[in-house]
Design an enzyme around this catalytic site. Structure first.
Site, PDB file in Angstrom:
ATOM      1  N   HIS A  46     -15.864   4.947  11.841  1.00 15.51           N
ATOM      2  CA  HIS A  46     -16.142   6.105  10.989  1.00 15.51           C
ATOM      3  C   HIS A  46     -17.633   6.419  11.045  1.00 15.51           C
ATOM      4  CE1 HIS A  46     -16.315   8.727   7.525  1.00 15.51           C
ATOM      5  NE2 HIS A  46     -14.995   8.729   7.460  1.00 15.51           N
TER       6      HIS A  46
ATOM      7  N   GLY B  54       0.850  -1.189   0.000  1.00 11.13           N
ATOM      8  CA  GLY B  54       0.000   0.000   0.000  1.00 11.13           C
ATOM      9  C   GLY B  54       0.885   1.237   0.000  1.00 11.13           C
ATOM     10  N   LEU B  55       0.310   2.356   0.400  1.00  8.45           N
ATOM     11  CA  LEU B  55       1.067   3.609   0.358  1.00  8.45           C
ATOM     12  C   LEU B  55       2.367   3.522   1.138  1.00  8.45           C
ATOM     13  CD1 LEU B  55      -1.758   6.241   0.794  1.00  8.45           C
ATOM     14  CD2 LEU B  55      -0.361   5.851  -1.227  1.00  8.45           C
ATOM     15  N   ALA B  56       2.311   2.982   2.364  1.00  7.85           N
ATOM     16  CA  ALA B  56       3.507   2.965   3.211  1.00  7.85           C
ATOM     17  C   ALA B  56       4.586   2.071   2.603  1.00  7.85           C
ATOM     18  CB  ALA B  56       3.153   2.487   4.615  1.00  7.85           C
TER      19      ALA B  56
ATOM     20  N   ARG C 292     -13.966  12.191  14.147  1.00  9.88           N
ATOM     21  CA  ARG C 292     -14.828  11.055  13.843  1.00  9.88           C
ATOM     22  C   ARG C 292     -15.427  10.384  15.063  1.00  9.88           C
ATOM     23  NH1 ARG C 292     -10.960   8.838   8.992  1.00  9.88           N
ATOM     24  NH2 ARG C 292     -11.648  10.430   7.522  1.00  9.88           N
TER      25      ARG C 292
ATOM     26  N   SER D 152     -16.951   9.187   2.409  1.00 10.67           N
ATOM     27  CA  SER D 152     -15.866  10.007   2.928  1.00 10.67           C
ATOM     28  C   SER D 152     -16.319  11.232   3.716  1.00 10.67           C
ATOM     29  CB  SER D 152     -15.016  10.469   1.751  1.00 10.67           C
ATOM     30  OG  SER D 152     -14.156  11.496   2.143  1.00 10.67           O
TER      31      SER D 152
ATOM     32  N   ARG E  48      -7.765   9.130  14.937  1.00 15.60           N
ATOM     33  CA  ARG E  48      -7.058   9.712  13.801  1.00 15.60           C
ATOM     34  C   ARG E  48      -7.942  10.772  13.165  1.00 15.60           C
ATOM     35  NH1 ARG E  48      -7.542   9.095   8.621  1.00 15.60           N
ATOM     36  NH2 ARG E  48      -8.572   7.085   8.557  1.00 15.60           N
TER      37      ARG E  48
ATOM     38  N   GLU F 207      -0.487   2.079   8.606  1.00 15.75           N
ATOM     39  CA  GLU F 207      -1.516   1.751   9.600  1.00 15.75           C
ATOM     40  C   GLU F 207      -1.022   0.662  10.557  1.00 15.75           C
ATOM     41  OE1 GLU F 207      -5.431   1.019   8.010  1.00 15.75           O
ATOM     42  OE2 GLU F 207      -6.264   0.516   9.969  1.00 15.75           O
TER      43      GLU F 207
END
Ligand code: SF4
Ligand code: SF4
Ligand code: FES
Lengths: 671, 271
Positions: free
Chosen positions: A245, A17-19, A306, A259, A443, A433
């Site tokens: 969420h 993923g992104l990380a 949230r 979102s 977060r 994460e």
């Protein structure tokens, strides 16, 4: 056979993923060969599901009084002071530079009329500081990093192992230190197991949403990889901090996220003022609508963090019975806005709503309810505080370090310090994460993409330095102080492989040909029961009693799992075996989550205990470390002080109108 | 607690019959199996496959192995779950049973995509798609990750054009539907077979970017060699099946023109 034989330095990144991808890009740039393991083709990683945006201070906000420091402070306040402050400061400092870099990579960020990057409002801030690409920002960022990784792949610096599953970290003890020197992984198509050598291993394996059954997570986000590291001895931080969420669409197989950007762009949350009002939304006049977030939180309105929005929605539906149509749902309303504007800014999520619900949110308010979304907790990691001096930025510059950001000595992180984001197992890192470090007890929206990329890019250098040190540092007798993985005896790897092979063989032998396979030992049924229990006991509102019952239940599930039965004995592409194996690891992580939730007798951020409704800084301004006890197969908890040396904890009310100032107003920092 | 997320008082489930084409891998014989799956309103193909995995019993009451399939996001953004449903290629996670089989007794057939080698059952190997992105150098050539300021400024219109192209999730629908795109497993032949609409569109995406443009020549070289844009027969099937509504024919036309221009230039430059 060892894949990485012949080469010298080598890093393994688990998770694309992104990380993980950001780490590959940074390591590639440093010239360190990297093996990238992923359960799915990396372009399909769960980061694609991130929608809203990525936070960073920017010139427009700066000229209105915003700053990196403010971003840092919001993140700490949002996280209810549970995050150590230095890593967060560093992340906020780098945020604008990370946006610039992503911009250079070609991410199609939305633009203003003049061609600058556009910004939107997001939860937990009064400033526009969220950069976005439509409502598919995660997808766009992931693709940009995927493309950059592909470039290093084409150059031979990155080798991908897609559809491979991480099974276990390989450790090696030398003198007094035990460190991670590789992994065991399995090809989920051929089912071949192999040992891979590496000087360092980065876990970038995301969150454990699946332990809650239905969440907003992808089907691979089961937390099994992190759980295996925990079982191998890595401490797990703040497992009890799970974000629910506020706005998702409940579904049969998952809850689909709507979102926060819907509210950032002007979306309003409401229910009819009268219980049992059967009129359609558009027939209910303005005065008869209850915009409860706006009324209770005049300053932040629909953009409270949230956990707060979630609890308010929950209260409206469950306690007050005011949910739309008498069900657990509230309106998320965009219908007062221009449909074309909505398409440009939010097209991605509107498409999802239309596809899965069948109505058009441009003209009919969406009906939403909270869902499990993100884990602030993760594998515990350490760091080294910044060492730079203002005014002489390169004075203490260590070769290989990044030039410092505006900071003061002893603040932020030391760039490139090998221990940054290293777990309690030497040589094993956790990014994204999977790392517990940045978000404390809640977060803020649009901080996840930031922390993932920050970890990969900034702390990727720490990994490179750790590996370089291994290869250059000699002890007095001329040998290496620590043996590089390439020189470690083969038997270390053979033994680790044997253990995993034996576990796999044992599981494969659990095939039942019995047509009347009982639900008792069916892995899918066990996982479903686990999800139901976790969702009921350990999400929006927790109680000591409920948690205790859940612990008993999960232990019973563990006992049933000990005799798990498989429906498929195939020697190749055995998907149900892979699933069943993960269920065992999910159970252990779930147990830790419950035990930690029960032990934290206070309410902080996303962790809300009905029986302990206040924050208790005296007892619990502490990181909860979960440590696996192999002898009892149960977790043990240790508590560590949180470093609050930069901002002192203050009551977290977000200006709620009926809020009572908290008793411990000026609770002193415990550092 | 979060209270139950299944809001509606559950109506009695109805039964939908699934016909699933199964095989143990590329080149192995295939067979059809049928399953009767109880469904609730709002279910989709993936949730039904999950039910089958939990109780893998065919409609004849015979025990079988769980069906193997590929999925990720379950919200039509990752592209993993693509398969052929009732003869049409699409994502299975967004395939709602209420729409596809509204009546009692309706059937749904599931097959793996035919243009990619089968791994097992409904799971196919789409590695080729990602490799082809290397063929067209699908990236922006950065100097490095150090802080060098922002990227190029961009107009709103251009951003909107690029954004649309960037939404391609490499799902392969456009390739499955294309008459020119063929199943190929031989590594060498792969280098010369038609790359398909998704890849052509990605080449356009990168050529539109100020910095990405620096590799334009290489991309056009790739697209003018065997397997390039000239092999498109203009059948326009691709654009009709793309779930992201990417303007594929527009991209193909644009790249076709660019390739022609590129060749003419090469001709006069005597390359
Ligand atoms: S237009 Fe070209 S790429 Fe699209 S389906 Fe037809 S032949 Fe294939
Ligand atoms: S262009 Fe469309 S159909 Fe083709 S791979 Fe991309 S998203 Fe799928
Ligand atoms: S599972 Fe991601 S598109 Fe269907």
């Amino acid at each position: 056979m060892i894949a990485s034989e012949g080469t010298d330095k080598r890093v393994i990144v688990v998770g694309g993923g992104l990380a993980g991808l950001a780490a590959c890009v940074r390591l590639g740039e440093q010239g360190v060969p990297t093996d990238l393991f992923s359960m799915v083709p990396v372009k399909r990683s769960h980061s694609v599901c991130a929608q809203g945006g990525i936070n960073a201070c920017n010139e427009v906000a700066r000229q209105q009084g915003y700053s990196e420091y403010e971003h840092f402070d919001e993140t700490i306040y949002g996280g209810d002071y549970l995050a150590d402050q230095h890593p967060v400061l560093e992340m906020a400092n780098w945020a604008p530079k990370i946006i610039d870099l992503l911009d250079r990579m070609g991410v199609p960020f939305n633009r203003t009329g003049e061609g600058f990057r556009d910004l939107r409002l997001f939860g937990g801030s009064l400033f526009r500081r969220t950069h976005f690409a439509g409502a598919t920002t995660g997808q766009q960022l992931l693709y940009a990093l995927d493309e950059q990784t592909r470039r290093y792949e084409a150059e031979g610096l990155v080798t991908k192992y897609e559809f491979w599953e991480f099974l276990w970290p390989i450790t090696f003890t030398e003198g007094k230190t035990t460190r991670c020197v590789g992994i065991i992984a399995q090809d989920t198509r051929t089912m071949q197991l192999r040992a891979f050598r590496a000087d360092a291993v980065v876990m970038a394996t995301g969150g454990p949403g699946l332990i809650f059954g239905k969440s907003t997570n992808s089907v691979v986000c089961n937390g099994a990889a992190a759980s295996r590291c925990y079982q191998a001895g890595a401490a797990y931080g703040n497992a009890e901090m799970i974000q629910v969420h506020p706005t998702a669409i409940p579904g049969a197989d998952k809850c689909r996220l709507m979102s926060e950007s819907a509210r950032g762009e002007g979306g309003r949350v409401w229910v009819p003022r009268t219980i049992g009002d059967t009129r359609t939304a558009k027939d209910i006049p303005e005065a008869e609508r209850y915009y409860f977030l706006e009324e209770k939180y005049p300053a932040y309105g629909n953009l409270v963090p949230r956990d707060i929005a979630t609890r308010e929605i929950f209260d409206i539906c469950v306690n007050q019975g005011m949910g739309v149509d008498g069900q657990n749902q509230v309106y998320l309303d965009l219908t007062h806005m221009d449909p074309d504007y909505l398409t440009e800014k939010l097209g991605g999520i509107l498409h999802i709503y239309e596809r899965f619900v069948g109505t058009n949110p441009r003209f009919e308010p969406m009906k939403i309810f909270p869902a499990v979304h993100y884990s602030m907790g993760g594998i515990w990691t350490g760091y080294e505080k910044g060492n730079y001096a203002p005014g002489e930025p390169y004075g203490k510059h260590v070769s290989g370090d990044l030039p410092p950001v505006d900071s003061e000595p002893g603040r932020g992180l030391r760039p490139g310090a090998p221990c940054n984001m290293m777990t309690s197992i030497r040589g094993l890192y956790a990014f994204g994460e999977a790392n517990f470090a940045f978000h404390g007890a809640t977060r803020l929206g649009a901080n996840a993409l930031l922390s993932c990329i920050f970890d990969g890019l900034f702390n990727g250098l720490s990994v490179a330095n750790f590996v370089n040190n291994l290869h250059t540092k000699m002890s007095t007798d001329g040998s290496h102080a620590e043996t590089p993985a390439s020189a470690i005896h083969q038997s270390v790897y053979d033994e680790a492989l044997e253990i995993e092979q034996a576990k796999y063989d044992a599981l494969l032998a659990r095939v039942s040909e019995d047509a009347e396979q009982s639900d008792e030992h069916n892995p899918y049924v066990i996982a479903r029961e686990l999800g139901e229990e976790m969702t009921a006991a350990c999400t929006v509102v927790k109680t000591g009693e409920g948690l205790e019952k859940a612990i008993v239940k999960v232990r019973a599930l563990k006992a049933r799992y000990a005799n798990v039965q498989l429906a498929d004995g195939a020697m190749w592409t055995n998907q149900s075996l892979v699933y069943a194996r993960a269920v065992g690891d999910m159970l252990k992580l779930a147990e830790l989550t419950l035990v930690a939730s029960k032990a934290r007798e206070e309410s902080r951020g996303s962790h809300y205990r009905l029986d302990f409704p206040d924050r208790d800084d005296d007892r619990f301004l502490k990181t909860c470390q979960g440590i696996y006890d192999a002898a009892t197969d149960e977790p043990r908890l240790e508590w560590r002080d949180v470093d609050t040396s930069l901002v002192k904890p203050r009551p977290r009310t977000y200006g709620k109108v009926d809020a009572q100032p908290e008793k411990k107003e000026e609770a002193s920092a415990s550092s | 607690m979060i209270a139950t997320t299944d809001n509606a008082k559950k109506p009695k489930p109805r039964t939908v019959r699934f016909r699933i084409k199964r095989s143990d891998g590329h080149g192995k014989p295939s067979r059809w199996e049928t399953f009767d799956v109880p469904v609730q309103p709002g279910e989709n193909v993936i949730s039904c496959l999950q039910s089958i995995a939990t109780h893998p019993i065919t409609s004849e009451g015979k025990r079988t192995t769980p069906v193997v399939w590929d999925a990720g996001c379950l919200e039509e953004v990752c592209g993993a779950c693509t398969m052929v449903i009732n003869g049409k290629v699409r994502q299975s996670c967004s395939c709602l049973i209420d729409e596809y089989a509204p009546e009692e007794g309706d059937e749904i057939s599931l097959e793996p995509m035919s243009k990619f080698p089968v791994v097992r059952d409904l799971w196919v190997d789409r590695d080729r798609l990602f490799n082809d992105l290397k063929r067209i150098k699908g990236w922006v050539p950065l100097d490095g990750t150090y802080n060098l300021g922002p990227g190029p400024k961009e107009s709103r219109d251009k951003q909107q054009t690029r954004y649309k192209l960037s939404e391609c999730m490499s799902c392969g629908c456009c390739l499955e539907a294309c008459p020119q795109y063929t199943l190929e497993t031989d590594e060498e032949a792969l280098e010369k077979t038609f790359v398909g609409a998704a890849i052509i569109s990605q080449a356009r995406y990168f050529n539109l970017h100020e910095t990405g443009k620096q590799l334009e020549k290489e991309r056009l070289d790739a697209l003018s060699s065997p397997g390039g844009v000239q092999e498109c027969g203009n059948a326009q099937n691709c654009v009709q099946v793309c779930p992201k509504e990417i303007p594929l024919t527009e991209s193909i036309a644009a790249m076709g023109r660019a390739v022609t221009f590129h060749k003419v230039k090469q001709f006069f430059a005597g390359e």
